[in-house]
Design a protein around this motif. Structure first.
Motif, PDB file in Angstrom:
ATOM      1  N   ARG A 175      14.906 -44.128  -7.132  1.00 24.08           N
ATOM      2  CA  ARG A 175      15.614 -42.988  -7.735  1.00 24.08           C
ATOM      3  C   ARG A 175      17.112 -43.245  -7.730  1.00 24.08           C
ATOM      4  O   ARG A 175      17.803 -43.005  -8.730  1.00 24.08           O
ATOM      5  CB  ARG A 175      15.294 -41.701  -6.958  1.00 24.08           C
ATOM      6  CG  ARG A 175      13.867 -41.248  -7.135  1.00 24.08           C
ATOM      7  CD  ARG A 175      13.542 -40.110  -6.202  1.00 24.08           C
ATOM      8  NE  ARG A 175      13.610 -40.515  -4.801  1.00 24.08           N
ATOM      9  CZ  ARG A 175      13.380 -39.694  -3.770  1.00 24.08           C
ATOM     10  NH1 ARG A 175      13.098 -38.421  -3.997  1.00 24.08           N
ATOM     11  NH2 ARG A 175      13.429 -40.148  -2.539  1.00 24.08           N
ATOM     12  N   ALA A 178      17.849 -45.929 -10.394  1.00 22.26           N
ATOM     13  CA  ALA A 178      17.824 -45.387 -11.760  1.00 22.26           C
ATOM     14  C   ALA A 178      19.086 -44.553 -12.011  1.00 22.26           C
ATOM     15  O   ALA A 178      19.715 -44.646 -13.073  1.00 22.26           O
ATOM     16  CB  ALA A 178      16.564 -44.542 -11.954  1.00 22.26           C
ATOM     17  N   GLU A 300       9.816 -48.364  -8.856  1.00 19.57           N
ATOM     18  CA  GLU A 300      10.097 -46.927  -8.932  1.00 19.57           C
ATOM     19  C   GLU A 300      11.175 -46.632  -9.986  1.00 19.57           C
ATOM     20  O   GLU A 300      11.050 -45.694 -10.781  1.00 19.57           O
ATOM     21  CB  GLU A 300      10.543 -46.421  -7.550  1.00 19.57           C
ATOM     22  CG  GLU A 300      10.579 -44.913  -7.448  1.00 19.57           C
ATOM     23  CD  GLU A 300      11.108 -44.409  -6.099  1.00 19.57           C
ATOM     24  OE1 GLU A 300      11.001 -43.205  -5.852  1.00 19.57           O
ATOM     25  OE2 GLU A 300      11.637 -45.208  -5.297  1.00 19.57           O
ATOM     26  N   GLU A 303       9.673 -46.983 -13.472  1.00 23.14           N
ATOM     27  CA  GLU A 303       8.792 -45.853 -13.813  1.00 23.14           C
ATOM     28  C   GLU A 303       9.602 -44.624 -14.188  1.00 23.14           C
ATOM     29  O   GLU A 303       9.307 -43.935 -15.160  1.00 23.14           O
ATOM     30  CB  GLU A 303       7.869 -45.529 -12.629  1.00 23.14           C
ATOM     31  CG  GLU A 303       6.629 -46.406 -12.622  1.00 23.14           C
ATOM     32  CD  GLU A 303       5.845 -46.312 -11.310  1.00 23.14           C
ATOM     33  OE1 GLU A 303       6.077 -45.362 -10.535  1.00 23.14           O
ATOM     34  OE2 GLU A 303       5.019 -47.206 -11.070  1.00 23.14           O
ATOM     35  N   ILE A 304      10.655 -44.360 -13.422  1.00 24.52           N
ATOM     36  CA  ILE A 304      11.499 -43.189 -13.703  1.00 24.52           C
ATOM     37  C   ILE A 304      12.152 -43.333 -15.074  1.00 24.52           C
ATOM     38  O   ILE A 304      12.152 -42.413 -15.893  1.00 24.52           O
ATOM     39  CB  ILE A 304      12.605 -43.032 -12.635  1.00 24.52           C
ATOM     40  CG1 ILE A 304      11.997 -42.616 -11.305  1.00 24.52           C
ATOM     41  CG2 ILE A 304      13.639 -42.002 -13.076  1.00 24.52           C
ATOM     42  CD1 ILE A 304      12.963 -42.703 -10.131  1.00 24.52           C
ATOM     43  N   GLN A 308      11.628 -40.896 -18.529  1.00 24.63           N
ATOM     44  CA  GLN A 308      12.773 -39.986 -18.559  1.00 24.63           C
ATOM     45  C   GLN A 308      12.551 -38.712 -19.345  1.00 24.63           C
ATOM     46  O   GLN A 308      12.965 -37.640 -18.932  1.00 24.63           O
ATOM     47  CB  GLN A 308      13.965 -40.706 -19.182  1.00 24.63           C
ATOM     48  CG  GLN A 308      14.939 -41.233 -18.191  1.00 24.63           C
ATOM     49  CD  GLN A 308      16.118 -41.809 -18.921  1.00 24.63           C
ATOM     50  OE1 GLN A 308      16.859 -41.076 -19.554  1.00 24.63           O
ATOM     51  NE2 GLN A 308      16.260 -43.095 -18.871  1.00 24.63           N
TER      52      GLN A 308
END
Ligand code: TUI
Length: 314
Positions: A175, A178, A300, A303-304, A308
């Motif tokens: 997280r 990203a 991760e 994937e984020i 989106q």
């Protein structure tokens, strides 16, 4: 995950391991480089010949690119700067100062130079001096810090310079990675999460303190002396801040932190040691290998970023 930084440094993943003094020796750094990130040996306040030995060990353990961090308050910084050229270290990062006087020679020696900065002014100056990239490190980071948060610093530095920016401070998972990309970064530097990895040789007590830390458990010592350092709250930091507020002299305060990082890393002294760690320590819940940390973080983040649009579906 190709970015300007993976291409510049010839690494697989855009993850740099912070060059943490006493913590990041060739054991940790080689594990990170072998896992596809950039492992960085932290030279801290060490003598130049210690650095040379570390670099030689590193070369035995990995054929991948790696770096060395020069802590510019080290009285031996000049000698270390020379050793890095002699040993043809691929990447140098710097911290806690302005490396301008070394840049020309490092560039001539074909070293990729990545200063850590805590302001746009220093980022711009480093670009003019020939830096290949900068790490923009927010005040959430552990150890010696600046004043601006990662959220505010990274986009401002990204606008201020044309070289790629690496985000640091408060990043410990996908997280954070990203988010850093959204702010304009092309890679992240992580420190605290790497301290608890299996390949990191710090005392288990230090790892345990990070794993047990909550969001509010870090404190900043040395704000008044002009050398702010973020550590996990303990007897030393409580006493330091109490004395600092009561107007203690610098000499008195320095006595409290003298050798503090060694006490924490080597002796596992969690009462009197300087347990340097970032605000994100509260997110770090377990130990894993460097490879797992890097791969989980990248997976991760991907994937984020792919998902989106889901943010707007609720
Ligand atoms: O350097 C770090 N973090 C560190 S260094 C360190 S070793 C240490 N041990 C005991 C006491 C103090 C330090 C532990 N953690 N991060 C990079 C960083 N650089 N953060 C902030 C800065 C910085 C701050 C001011 C860089 C330059 C600067 O001003 C330079 C100038 O002359 O304008």
């Amino acid at each position: 995950m190709k970015t300007e930084i993976t291409q510049l440094l010839k690494i697989k993943y855009p993850i740099i391991q912070g060059g943490m003094a006493w913590v990041a020796d060739y054991h940790l750094a080689s594990a990170v480089s072998n896992a596809g990130g950039l492992g960085v040996i932290g030279s801290g306040g060490a003598p130049a010949e210690w650095v040379r030995k570390q670099v030689k060990k590193m070369k035995e353990l990995t054929e991948k690119p790696f770096g060395v961090n020069v802590m510019l308050m080290n009285p031996q910084a000049d000698e270390i700067a020379r050793v890095l050229m002699e040993e043809k270290v691929p990447v140098v990062t710097t911290g806690a100062g302005n490396p301008a006087k070394y840049m020309e020679e490092w560039k001539k020696a074909d070293i990729k130079v990545i200063p850590v900065v805590a302001s746009c002014a220093l980022a711009k100056m480093m670009e003019r001096c020939g830096a290949d990239a900068v790490v923009a490190e927010g005040t959430e980071a552990g150890g010696h810090i600046g004043e601006i948060t990662t959220m505010s610093l990274v986009p401002q530095v990204a606008d201020a310079v044309n070289i790629p920016v690496i985000a640091a401070g408060g990043i410990a998972d996908g997280r954070g990675m990203a988010a850093a990309f959204m702010l304009g970064a092309k890679a992240v530097q992580m420190g605290t999460h790497f301290v608890v990895t299996e390949e990191c040789n710090v005392h288990d007590n230090y790892k345990e303190k990070i794993i047990k830390a909550k969001d509010i458990d870090s404190k900043v010592t040395g704000r008044k002396s002009g050398h702010p350092v973020r550590v996990l709250r303990n007897q030393m930091s409580n006493e330091y801040i109490k004395k600092e507020n009561a107007g203690a002299t610098l000499e008195e305060l320095e006595l409290l932190t003298l050798g503090g990082l060694r006490k924490a890393v080597v002796e596992g002294n969690t009462k009197d040691g300087s347990l340097m760690a970032g605000q994100i320590a509260g997110l770090v819940k377990e130990s894993c290998s460097c490879r797992e940390l890097i791969q989980n973080t990248v997976r991760e983040a991907e994937e984020i970023m792919k998902g989106q649009l889901k943010i707007f579906e609720a």
